[in-house]
Design an enzyme around this catalytic site. Structure first.
Site, PDB file in Angstrom:
ATOM      1  CG  ASN A   1     122.978  34.120  60.029  1.00 59.59           C
ATOM      2  OD1 ASN A   1     123.338  35.088  59.840  1.00 59.59           O
ATOM      3  ND2 ASN A   1     122.074  33.447  59.043  1.00 59.59           N
TER       4      ASN A   1
ATOM      5  CG  ASN B   1     113.546  26.473  53.909  1.00 61.74           C
ATOM      6  OD1 ASN B   1     113.080  27.615  53.713  1.00 61.74           O
ATOM      7  ND2 ASN B   1     114.472  25.788  53.228  1.00 61.74           N
TER       8      ASN B   1
ATOM      9  CG  HIS C   1      62.216  30.080  45.880  1.00 60.47           C
ATOM     10  ND1 HIS C   1      63.030  29.532  44.872  1.00 60.47           N
ATOM     11  CD2 HIS C   1      61.676  28.900  46.299  1.00 60.47           C
ATOM     12  CE1 HIS C   1      62.982  28.151  44.893  1.00 60.47           C
ATOM     13  NE2 HIS C   1      62.076  27.815  45.803  1.00 60.47           N
TER      14      HIS C   1
ATOM     15  CB  SER D   1      71.037  59.876  52.729  1.00 66.11           C
ATOM     16  OG  SER D   1      71.259  60.651  51.498  1.00 66.11           O
ATOM     17  CB  SER D   2      75.664  63.236  51.994  1.00 62.46           C
ATOM     18  OG  SER D   2      75.470  62.797  50.449  1.00 62.46           O
TER      19      SER D   2
ATOM     20  CE  LYS E   1      68.085  56.284  51.452  1.00 62.20           C
ATOM     21  NZ  LYS E   1      68.528  54.974  52.026  1.00 62.20           N
TER      22      LYS E   1
ATOM     23  CD  GLU F   1      74.813  49.442  53.294  1.00 66.02           C
ATOM     24  OE1 GLU F   1      75.611  50.181  53.489  1.00 66.02           O
ATOM     25  OE2 GLU F   1      73.676  49.799  52.947  1.00 66.02           O
TER      26      GLU F   1
END
Length: 462
Positions: free
Chosen positions: A129, A139, A186, A316-317, A322, A329
């Site tokens: 201190n 602070n 769109h 893919s498993s 794939k 992602e």
């Protein structure tokens, strides 16, 4: 576990002998067994930079002996070199001013500094201190460390990552400047654009964010140090703040400034809220880019299939062969985390009561997490996705020629209603626009061919 006895104003407490912290850190460990989120290492390093600078300033103001200053500087340099993150174990979920983390830093530096003094046969000793916290309060030190950590992390991690992805997008924007494809609004067919023009929209997002962040950093460079407990500067020399900030700027080789109003600096975190708002804007842009990429790569046979992405791992498993847009992602998950962090930071920053905001640890934890995630996510997406992204020119040409929205080029000649009639007939009768137009006898074949030219539809004309 072998222990040693440490003392503070509440009495004695046992501390693991192998650790460098003292009594107040130990009490925090025992009193806040909440979660696993630790104070970020970048914040700890910012604290070390601050403590080193404060010691030099206190020495210059004759508030610290030369020997104690040297011991503190040695301790700070030692931690900056070796990390020692295992000696800074406190969780985010502690007092809202970050007092325990400030004292954790003080205690570790005092421990290392006292070893230095002992090894060199000096009788003086550092007090956590009285010496490490001289002219300071949690602070004003904690918000100072928050800003230092934020500026340095953005400058060294995020801005370089943005420069990398900007470079990739700029290169591809130029490379595919003349590759014409169908535009979409769109999620429906629209008028033609080039692939380079589409990428230019992504590139400009990144460029604008770089500019916005650079401006935001100007506000984050303001430091609260010198305000001490409530902003008045009690127990600090009037020149202390300026001297500390000068040392911090020299050590980090980036400019910092003393906050003009210390009352604001202790109780408000609007600068961090603003900057994180830019991080949220970046997250929104990255979400758009990543989603565009995975839409354009969808398929390869039952989707748009306009671009091909690098194959980094099996997708893919169960489905052989794939390939999934995994980098897109991952990046979109990063973006939603950042958006959530923005909500946390905004609410926390609104809770400044009177002279102090007591949500500081959760603000800086979420802020730095956002910077890290964005920097890492951008680099991974750029290196493992964008750099290897390739357009499928045949698919783009096929979809362009099949689009009914090329009819837009006929509106100035035929009017909106008759052009719409051509598009509807072509769609209902499964015809080309030319076939429908000729059957309706609105134009000759030569006139149609002059008007329906995708290369003339990608920019304004006279």
């Amino acid at each position: 576990m072998e222990t040693r006895t440490e003392h503070d104003t509440l009495g004695t407490i046992e501390v693991d002998r192998s650790k460098f912290w003292g009594a107040q850190t130990q009490r925090s460990l025992e009193n806040f067994p909440i979660g696993t989120e630790k104070m970020p290492e970048q914040l700890i390093r910012a604290f070390i930079i601050l403590k080193r600078s404060a010691a030099i300033a206190n020495y210059q103001l004759k508030n610290l002996t030369r020997l104690k200053k040297e011991a503190i500087v040695y301790a700070c340099d030692y931690v900056l070199k070796h990390g020692l993150i295992e000696h800074f174990p406190l969780v985010v979920w502690q007092t809202g001013s970050g007092t325990q983390t400030n004292m954790n830093v003080n205690e570790v530096l005092a421990y290392i500094g006292n070893q230095f003094l002992t090894d060199n046969n000096h009788a003086e000793r550092l007090h956590p201190n009285d010496d490490l916290n001289h002219s300071q309060s949690s602070n004003d030190t904690f918000p100072t460390a928050m800003h230092i950590a934020s500026v340095l992390t953005i400058e060294t991690e995020l801005l370089p990552a943005l420069a990398e992805i900007n470079g990739t997008l700029t290169e591809q924007m130029k490379k595919y400047h003349d590759l014409i494809k169908i535009g979409r609004t769109h999620l429906q067919d629209a008028t033609p654009i080039t692939f380079g023009q589409e990428i230019s929209g992504w590139q400009h997002m990144i460029e604008k964010i770089e500019q916005m962040l650079t401006e935001d950093l100007n506000y984050l460079r303001e430091l609260a140090i010198g305000g001490t407990a409530v902003g008045t500067g009690l127990n600090a020399h009037s020149q202390f703040s300026d001297l500390v900030v000068r040392e911090i700027s020299a050590l980090t080789k980036t400019q910092f400034d003393s906050a003009k109003n210390k009352f604001h600096a202790l109780t408000s975190h609007d600068q961090l809220v603003r900057t994180h708002g830019t991080l949220k804007a970046l997250a929104a842009d990255l979400m758009k880019i990543a989603n565009d990429v995975r839409w354009l790569a969808s398929g390869p046979r039952a989707g748009l299939g306009e671009i091909e992405l690098p194959t980094n791992e099996p997708g893919s498993s169960i489905m052989p062969g794939k390939v999934n847009p995994t980098q897109a992602e991952a990046l979109t998950m990063v973006t939603v985390q950042v958006m959530g962090n923005d909500t946390t930071i905004g609410i926390a920053a609104s809770q400044g009561n009177f002279e102090l905001n007591v949500y500081k640890p959760v603000i800086i934890y979420n802020f730095l997490q956002s910077v890290h995630l964005l920097a890492d996510g951008i680099r991974s997406f750029n290196q493992r996705c964008l750099i290897g992204m390739k357009p499928n020119a045949d698919v783009m040409k096929r979809d362009l020629n099949a689009s009914l929205m090329l009819v837009t080029a006929l509106s100035p000649k035929l009017g909106y209603d008759r052009a719409s009639q051509i598009a509807k007939k072509a769609y209902q009768d499964n015809q080309t626009l030319k076939e429908a137009c000729l059957e309706l006898k609105f134009l000759t074949e030569e006139a149609f061919d002059q008007l329906i030219d995708p290369a003339k539809m990608i920019q304004p004309s006279d």
